[in-house]
Design a protein around this motif. Structure first.
Motif, PDB file in Angstrom:
ATOM      1  N   GLU A 264       0.467  -1.075   0.244  1.00 12.33           N
ATOM      2  CA  GLU A 264      -0.224   0.146  -0.066  1.00 12.33           C
ATOM      3  C   GLU A 264       1.116   1.021  -0.476  1.00 12.33           C
ATOM      4  O   GLU A 264       0.469   2.222  -0.868  1.00 12.33           O
ATOM      5  CB  GLU A 264      -0.967  -0.144   1.493  1.00 12.33           C
TER       6      GLU A 264
ATOM      7  N   VAL B 100       2.217   1.627  -3.669  1.00 12.21           N
ATOM      8  CA  VAL B 100       1.289   2.000  -5.145  1.00 12.21           C
ATOM      9  C   VAL B 100       1.085   3.584  -4.524  1.00 12.21           C
ATOM     10  O   VAL B 100       0.737   5.051  -5.708  1.00 12.21           O
ATOM     11  CB  VAL B 100       0.058   1.731  -4.909  1.00 12.21           C
TER      12      VAL B 100
ATOM     13  N   SER C  51       0.550   0.566  -9.375  1.00 12.30           N
ATOM     14  CA  SER C  51       0.661  -0.546  -9.207  1.00 12.30           C
ATOM     15  C   SER C  51       1.636  -0.975  -8.599  1.00 12.30           C
ATOM     16  O   SER C  51       2.452  -0.490  -8.693  1.00 12.30           O
ATOM     17  CB  SER C  51      -0.003  -1.837 -10.165  1.00 12.30           C
TER      18      SER C  51
ATOM     19  N   ALA D  95      -1.271  -4.374  -5.996  1.00 10.75           N
ATOM     20  CA  ALA D  95      -1.734  -3.473  -5.364  1.00 10.75           C
ATOM     21  C   ALA D  95      -1.930  -2.680  -6.738  1.00 10.75           C
ATOM     22  O   ALA D  95      -0.816  -2.249  -6.722  1.00 10.75           O
ATOM     23  CB  ALA D  95      -1.528  -3.113  -4.152  1.00 10.75           C
TER      24      ALA D  95
ATOM     25  N   GLN E 274      -3.417   1.720  -7.256  1.00 14.10           N
ATOM     26  CA  GLN E 274      -4.113   3.117  -6.641  1.00 14.10           C
ATOM     27  C   GLN E 274      -4.721   3.328  -8.223  1.00 14.10           C
ATOM     28  O   GLN E 274      -3.932   3.535  -8.999  1.00 14.10           O
ATOM     29  CB  GLN E 274      -3.496   3.266  -5.558  1.00 14.10           C
TER      30      GLN E 274
ATOM     31  N   GLN F 109      -9.365   9.229  -4.197  1.00 16.59           N
ATOM     32  CA  GLN F 109      -8.099   8.209  -4.519  1.00 16.59           C
ATOM     33  C   GLN F 109      -8.354   6.615  -4.111  1.00 16.59           C
ATOM     34  O   GLN F 109      -9.335   6.751  -2.409  1.00 16.59           O
ATOM     35  CB  GLN F 109      -6.584   8.348  -3.971  1.00 16.59           C
TER      36      GLN F 109
ATOM     37  N   ARG G  90      -8.095   2.316  -3.677  1.00 15.44           N
ATOM     38  CA  ARG G  90      -6.943   1.706  -4.166  1.00 15.44           C
ATOM     39  C   ARG G  90      -7.650   0.330  -3.220  1.00 15.44           C
ATOM     40  O   ARG G  90      -8.451  -0.416  -2.983  1.00 15.44           O
ATOM     41  CB  ARG G  90      -6.003   1.936  -2.298  1.00 15.44           C
TER      42      ARG G  90
END
Ligand SMILES: Cc1cn([C@H]2C[C@H](O)[C@@H](COP(=O)(O)OP(=O)(O)OP(=O)(O)O)O2)c(=O)[nH]c1=O
Length: 221
Positions: free
Chosen positions: A45, A48, A79, A118, A120, A145, A147
């Motif tokens: 996390e 991204v 990503s 991940a 985003q 935003q 994710r």
């Protein structure tokens, strides 16, 4: 609405092209070192989000010289893909050298691991209403935003020293999480997957398309 895939990965570009969307690409260079105390979730996390910040910075400096290349709003896609061993903690990243690749492969041999990607989506507008107060230049403003993280289970056959050596020599493992490419020669090591194939290659396509749609749908927030 412009879409920018902020990635230097040719695999991600090829995957997104299949969705027949118009998009441009931007290569971002960030420090991808994992912190010792970071969980796989926190790491991916952070990656991204960091890639998105780097992309916005690059776009902001481009804006200073050429405003005409931007529309009023854009979606930036970032990503990050990692492997995670069955212990749920050990992260498989890009191999720094042959020994690193071998040590990951030995743990993956005749075993199951997961590939996590991940993605985003950062929805930004180019706003002159919030223009930089000193220069009155328009600036990028983050509107929304979102994710997602997608996980796919991958099973490897038992690997021999000769197989590892041959694969390393092919050059394919170097820039790939876990040191293999399921879309390439690495396919012969994969006996089974459970989950999204495009997720393993670096961009889960249906989930990414849903994310692009959802991030602009701010009326429901
Ligand atoms: C497991 C696996 C990973 N990969 C790739 C996907 C990613 O490109 C790479 C993981 O590194 P990432 O850091 O996720 O991506 P990247 O550095 O290639 O690109 P960028 O940060 O600019 O977006 O591993 C494959 O191509 N095939 C596979 O089977």
């Amino acid at each position: 609405m412009d879409i920018i895939l902020a990635s230097g990965s040719p695999r991600r570009r090829e995957l997104l092209e299949r969705a027949q969307l118009e998009f441009s690409t931007l290569s971002v260079d960030v420090d991808e070192t994992k912190h010792d105390d970071e969980s796989p979730t926190d790491y991916i996390e952070r990656m991204v989000a960091t890639k998105a910040e780097a992309a916005i910075q690059q776009l902001a400096s481009r804006l200073k010289t050429d405003k005409s290349c931007f529309s009023d709003s854009l979606i930036i896609l970032t990503s990050d893909t990692i492997g995670v061993l069955a212990d749920g903690q050990t992260v498989l990243v890009k191999p720094v050298d042959r020994e690193h690749a071998y040590s990951m492969w030995q743990q993956m041999s005749d075993n199951v691991h997961e590939v996590w990607t991940a993605v985003q989506a950062t929805y930004v507008s180019l706003s002159s209403k919030v223009a930089n107060s000193s220069t009155h230049e328009p600036v990028f403003q983050i509107i929304n935003q979102q994710r997602i993280t997608e996980r796919t289970e991958v099973t490897f056959i038992a690997l021999t020293a000769e197989m590892m050596s041959n694969y390393w020599e092919s050059g394919e493992p170097a820039d790939k999480a876990g040191g293999y490419g399921i879309q390439g020669l690495g396919a012969i090591w994969v006996s089974r997957i459970n989950g999204s194939y495009t997720n393993v290659v670096g961009l889960p396509l249906p989930q990414t398309l849903a994310l692009i749609k959802n991030v602009t749908d701010i009326s429901v927030k």
